[in-house]
Enzyme design. Structure first.
Site, short mmCIF file in Angstrom:
data_model
loop_
_atom_site.label_atom_id
_atom_site.label_comp_id
_atom_site.label_asym_id
_atom_site.label_seq_id
_atom_site.Cartn_x
_atom_site.Cartn_y
_atom_site.Cartn_z
N CYS B 14 0.93 -1.15 0.03
CA CYS B 14 0.07 0.03 -0.08
C CYS B 14 0.84 1.38 0.00
O CYS B 14 2.18 1.10 0.10
CB CYS B 14 -0.95 0.01 1.35
N GLY B 41 -0.39 0.03 -5.01
CA GLY B 41 -1.64 -0.47 -4.91
C GLY B 41 -2.59 0.07 -5.83
O GLY B 41 -2.88 1.00 -6.11
N ASN B 113 0.00 1.88 5.89
CA ASN B 113 0.65 1.01 5.00
C ASN B 113 1.47 -0.04 5.94
O ASN B 113 2.49 0.36 6.59
CB ASN B 113 1.61 1.97 4.18
N GLY B 114 1.15 -1.21 5.85
CA GLY B 114 1.92 -2.23 6.72
C GLY B 114 0.97 -3.31 7.16
O GLY B 114 0.02 -3.52 7.00
N TYR B 257 12.18 -4.12 -5.94
CA TYR B 257 11.15 -4.03 -6.90
C TYR B 257 9.90 -3.09 -6.23
O TYR B 257 9.32 -2.74 -7.28
CB TYR B 257 10.67 -5.12 -7.47
N SER B 298 10.63 -4.22 -13.63
CA SER B 298 11.43 -4.15 -12.50
C SER B 298 12.94 -4.39 -12.78
O SER B 298 13.63 -4.10 -12.14
CB SER B 298 10.76 -5.03 -11.25
N ASP B 360 15.89 -10.58 -14.09
CA ASP B 360 14.65 -10.31 -13.33
C ASP B 360 14.89 -9.96 -12.02
O ASP B 360 16.01 -9.91 -11.41
CB ASP B 360 13.88 -11.64 -13.61
N ASP B 361 13.85 -9.81 -11.34
CA ASP B 361 14.12 -9.20 -10.04
C ASP B 361 14.05 -10.40 -8.78
O ASP B 361 14.85 -10.04 -7.77
CB ASP B 361 13.21 -8.29 -9.56
N CYS B 452 13.81 -12.83 4.24
CA CYS B 452 13.60 -13.87 3.45
C CYS B 452 14.37 -14.50 2.80
O CYS B 452 14.39 -15.71 2.15
CB CYS B 452 12.84 -12.88 2.30
#
Lengths: 467, 467, 467, 467
Positions: B14, B41, B113-114, B257, B298, B360-361, B452
């Site tokens: 968002c 968004g 946002n979050g 991205y 991206s 690519d991202d 991640c």
């Protein structure tokens, strides 16, 4: 490549699509085809389809995805579609196509890309003769001519109708069991034919629509050629119009900015053509600088070409906001420049202190170029050198490409130096007409209309337009 | 950068925006700000504005331009806005923000946002205590906390509410005469402050929104900092939450991205960061070939960076159809690959016979990468060498970036070689975590969350989520 | 008097209205006129108006109030309107009128109430001759005939068009500066003319529409007469059609249930006619009982007449729910009787233990009558004696009154006694044809069509309908 | 009985409906029930239903049929519904009910018919205590009280909430597995219970809604009584409010015009009550004439009663246009009388030269009565004698019946003779308060509020309302 109110030049034309495919869900095929042609018109979309029993047309204003939130099931065999580009003074809702009607030989539907120059004359004659019009479209004129044409079959009727039509157009026409594609005798607008994986055929304005439906490009419709596709497959037939015998007039603007770069038109890759425009621009002007950038999106391929030829690195100088459409709120005068900034935000660290080579596709009125130069200077550009992938536009277009008023064309009354000063650039170079012809070298130069640059119109205008 | 159903990874978050500007038409300012944040968004948009007398919220599903075909006149002083990214399992219409409500100290509106990780616990506690919810949003939780907070003024209430909130969020809050911006103590999400030309202030998720309204970037909100803006101008205040004292956890994906390349986040240009990712990728893998291309959009900046570092020419290998949105008709299984082809059409003459470096991202599930490789091979690629601007994603994200299920992450269970085989590429290289850190060198590495990639989560999850 | 799906007979026809009034806001006049004619059709409404410069048609499905939530300002001079009754098998959206089109003598608009029996023949001939139809309406046939008629002025064209039209119709037609009203040579449908307070003229299907706009009734259009109204006022002109010379065929159903009771048709008050039907019913059958009641609304006036003649008190036995429309959810078979109960709820204390005289307007299929009798018995009626204000309907109607299928007419194959048994009544009496003629005594009996009762059709059907 | 802008008195109240029926499609039951209550409110409709798993509320503005073009399938067990009457100064879209919310004991939904006199005090107290309101409805106040009430089960919470509520109301409340009906301790508004054919139960404002769903009337909810219906069937429980112990105050207007004549309220048939009003009016005034007629619809039953008692024949003097709704275009001042004429068209031949007895239900401001008299005189009435089925309205109502402003009540400042002169009638008689009480003889007179006639209010108004 959407047209928007802050832009000073035309951004697109309409697009047409047709399919004959007994084995496929044709509404789906049309949908994907129109979606791939969306860059040619965002004001409206429509399709006519049939299952052999009933012919139905659905259309509306807006994007293909908005007009068709879901698709009709069970369609098969024949269908046509259209994406509409409407100039700001037109009510898009009145102009969506295809136009369907019941005639003495059954239901027929028509979609046209282009401009019939004798439309007003034909419409008045038809009205005087009892025809009732419900739209301002050229497609409806064709429909009335088909309905009234003598002759027992559709092919004859279509030929009889085409005899009347002068202008720059490609069109698709369908009956319950046959699909027709028509390209005018001067080949103003592109039209191609493809074969689908299920053994059917498609007709489209550009090859990118063939790719989108997994079809193989098998033919470019020739000038003054009609293709009829039915259960016996395609047949290519000549036809006659008032334009028969005139010089060909393929549109140079398809290569400059109308078409999608992944399309191949009349044997020439649009991407390749634009790369060459960049290459030749470098050869012609030799402008040096720190980076080559484009005004996205139509200048991008040529910018890559210029960079490759010159050895100057290609960099993105603008980030383009991709969410802008026709419904964009009209900016107040005070917000106008902010609006351009919304659409094109300079990437400051790529610009600051740099000598820029900025590649754009054309200069029409010059107002947007002026704002673009100012944005780049505010972002700290040391030099703004503009190179344009087309010659100066000195003559209006009469065939739907929108810059139809002579007095607004800056190049009609200003030299290149004067334009350079007017837009505030350091240097300015327009691709020469010869350079452009060379970039399009696979297409015979004598078949291309450069009328907007040299004033040599290849279609006489109807008399009432001259007064 | 729109999310779509054929994509296998999250495309956005968002975005929030706020303005305090007694001299401006604030609805217009919010509109332009949200428009610049549209990439964060596209499922919904909303704004709350006031003229000092009355506070009004308008919101709806779809793009900013669709939700606001025209703007309310005469607004001034204070307003906030929000663009919504909604994962496919959420009803966007229920989740549009801001959320406004009348409290004991007047009307208040909130946009977030979050992700608040203890949202479920808080919501249940509030409901048990008599609160009635009308939306599933985190913003409504904040609103209820504000409505119930002890204390005579808004600043104290907001601090009292924030004490309860754990998670990764930036938010804007408004009363009739003040604007607040809040960034969580670990700085997961970006938030910045700008000064308008009319002497007001704006708060936004990214600096590109400041550019869009002609504002000057004056401050990046710090971790655990709240900014209050009223007639006395901005005041920056610390606050405490359950996260206070934990390690900072700036999101690496903003640079990879999420963010727009023309934004500058916490002092680092996103464009510059991506150029470096391409440069470092070349240094790490040294893959050679005939052209460097990207999976747009991206991967494009990094591809330009890779080309520049390696000397291999940058070329566009795909043309992207820009008219695809969330309402896209779900392809049948048989049409799935055609759908990818619709979105990304290879430019055949750039591909045919070429050894490609494709940037690519990220690779999440691997399914789209597999299709991309196949499309390129069908277009005649001699080699498809994939280089990825982020390390292998081995661990799920719990903060709204959508790849929350461990079992679907291909890198969780496969080596790089295995992934290369699975997607059908000739070679595959992921940017190393160190390489990525170096690309972001202006941001202290210890302040960035790489969870991640390495599994080192910096926020403990609430207990019930562990079971 | 709304048609609804649970009813077994037609409830209405269309209605037309026209105004020529240079001094009035004509859109408002048309609105009020159509509103007063709403009982003749609730499926759609439309109007064409002009200010002398431009002619515009607006129409839509639903009630007049729904189609026109607000009225166009500044209209004046000429306008026509239409309310649509559509049988359930018709798509109302396709059939809304007026139908406007541009012809060789300018814009024209047409609205028709009735049925042109040779419509199919004319439509096919026009199509074979190149005409393109966009609606299934008879009005569009008239429009095409007008567009193609030879002759330099509108009056001549209209006469030329009417020569082609056979059937039962009244219509209004307008040009930019003149209004026409037309009644077929057998006078099937009513049409009247009034004078407005501002010195203009109106044409309407019924006088209740004249009352609604404060106009004075000055003329009933005669069989085979056309009225033209322009700046010179009204002129009455004869015209010729295939029906010229045939016996008159005024519709008996206008008096029985179509028309509003406050209308006066061809010199006879509908209210008075219905009162007499009740009176004559009593004279014919002499059924006695405790109360006289009606099936509301069309039986009510006759019930009051029966009560007055017989001395038996009139009481309301049913309360009718007035909020039922065409959009009513289709009941499941199991809910069908409950649906009738929703519409007609017996007032138990008026029914219980009473011998009822129940007045209804007609019995077509008999299914609703059967439910009505059962509802009354369940409410405790001691006796249910049905008296019907029309003779048994033994022959289908071919002119848009909907009971066009012979096999569904219970009286076609059953005697009165058998029908009485079938619907479960104690006694049943149909008004005799002579009694009905006497109730309408101001209208010469030989001018009235009783075809649905005696099979003496006064218009031959086109050949293809006989096969 | 729709309210409309040209009327000078209130025409309806809200209606509520509830069902507990494990064997039925409850959405269908609610739909039919609300449809039968449509006369109590046409501005909005809504329903909450559940299948035991999920509770859903759907609502909107307009008629039941418009709000629910189709019904949700598969619903069962528990549901409530509401039809909204909204005074012209209220935004109906904000006030549609039921109001649903999630509380500590699960989802709850509430619909209220009536007026909570201490609503403002309660709302402010709840807001100060942190509650966030999204509607201006009394139902939301109840919902917040329920959400915050102490106590482990719904019945206790409901009792705790009711302790706070003063005013005139009936309401229905539902949880996932139970239905509640509540009637205030002074019995201002009706509420009844019925048994369905499938073994379930329904609760409704009027018995006509029980008839519509085929339910048998088994109970009238008593003053200060709550009914809870769940798997164990109905239980009737007392509760306490600020009004407990005050005199009962059943609404006389339910019998005079609110309720449908086929309903039975607290043991008295509305039809019977109105017949008697006509009878007693005749006894009181003895006005003779040629015909008795009514102002339809609410005066019709009393007119029949007057006719029967006096022997003067009952005739319809007005035809009412049934297609008028709230969306009616506001007439210009000049069109105001025409608007009344549109709604009520005199049947001239019934009026001309006749001495009329005209029965109407009430005179509030007197403006409509004046127009009615004039219309009848213009139609040729020899005498217009008005008889009114209620006493002069001298005191405002504070409970939602809309004539809340003392200064607009003509009887507050004028004698009957003066009113007769003001409205232009020949004679005028109001039913006496004793006569009205006698017409309602089955209901103990001391339980009926005649406050609008005699000023004896039975509920003290909150202090801030007195100033």
């Amino acid at each position: 490549m959407a047209y928007d109110a802050i832009w000073d030049r035309p951004r697109e034309e309409c697009g047409v699509f047709g399919v004959y495919d007994p084995q496929a869900a044709i509404a789906e095929t049309i949908y994907y085809g129109l979606f791939a042609l969306q860059h040619r018109g965002q004001e409206g979309a429509g399709m006519t389809y049939t299952d052999g029993t009933r012919m139905v047309t659905e259309s509306g204003t807006g994007l293909v995805m908005d007009v068709f939130p879901r698709l009709p099931a069970g369609t098969t065999r024949v269908g046509i579609g259209h994406v509409l580009y409407a100039s700001p003074d037109v009510v898009a809702a009145d102009s969506v196509q295809p136009i369907q009607g019941r005639t003495g030989i059954g239901e027929i539907s028509v979609a046209v890309n282009g401009a019939i120059v004798n439309a007003d004359v034909l419409r008045e004659r038809l009205i005087a003769d009892g025809a009732i019009f419900r739209t301002p479209t050229d497609a409806e004129i064709v429909l009335h001519l088909l309905a009234r044409a003598a002759g027992g079959n559709m092919t004859e009727r279509l030929k009889a109708a085409l005899v009347e039509l002068d202008g720059a157009y490609s069109m698709v026409v369908m009956t319950a069991d046959a699909l027709y594609g028509v390209r005018d005798p001067q080949a103003y607008r592109p039209l191609c034919v493809g074969r689908t994986a299920t053994g059917g055929w498609v007709i489209a304005s550009e090859t990118c629509a063939l790719d989108a439906v997994g079809a193989t490009h098998i033919h470019d419709v020739r000038a003054g050629e009609m293709v009829r596709i039915d259960a016996d497959g395609p047949v290519y037939l000549p036809f006659t119009t008032p334009a028969t015998g005139r010089k060909l007039a393929r549109s140079v603007f398809e290569y400059v900015y109308f078409a999608r770069p992944d399309s191949v038109i009349d044997g020439l890759s649009v991407y390749e053509a634009r790369l060459r425009m960049g290459d030749i621009l470098w050869q012609e002007c030799g402008f040096t600088g720190d980076i080559v950038m484009s005004v996205p999106d139509s200048g991008t391929v040529a910018a890559i070409g210029y960079a490759r030829a010159s050895g100057i690195p290609y960099t993105e100088g603008f980030v383009k906001n991709r969410y802008m459409g026709r419904t964009f709120i009209q900016p107040t005068q005070a917000m106008r420049e902010r609006s351009v900034r919304m659409k094109l935000n300079p990437v400051a660290q790529n610009i600051r202190g740099k000598r820029l080579i900025v590649v754009d596709d054309s200069i029409v009125r010059g107002t947007t170029s002026k704002i673009i130069v100012r944005l780049l200077r505010e972002a700290g550009a040391a030099e703004v050198n503009m190179v344009i992938t087309s010659p100066p536009v000195k003559y209006p277009s009469y065939f739907g490409t929108d810059f139809s008023q002579h007095e607004t064309l800056i190049a009609a009354t200003h030299s290149t130096d004067e334009i350079c000063t007017a837009i505030g650039a350091d240097r300015l170079h327009f691709l020469s007409q010869d350079g452009l012809a060379q970039a399009l070298r696979e297409v015979p130069t004598e078949e291309i209309s450069f009328a907007c640059f040299d004033g040599e119109y290849r279609t006489p205008l109807p008399k009432e337009e001259h007064t």
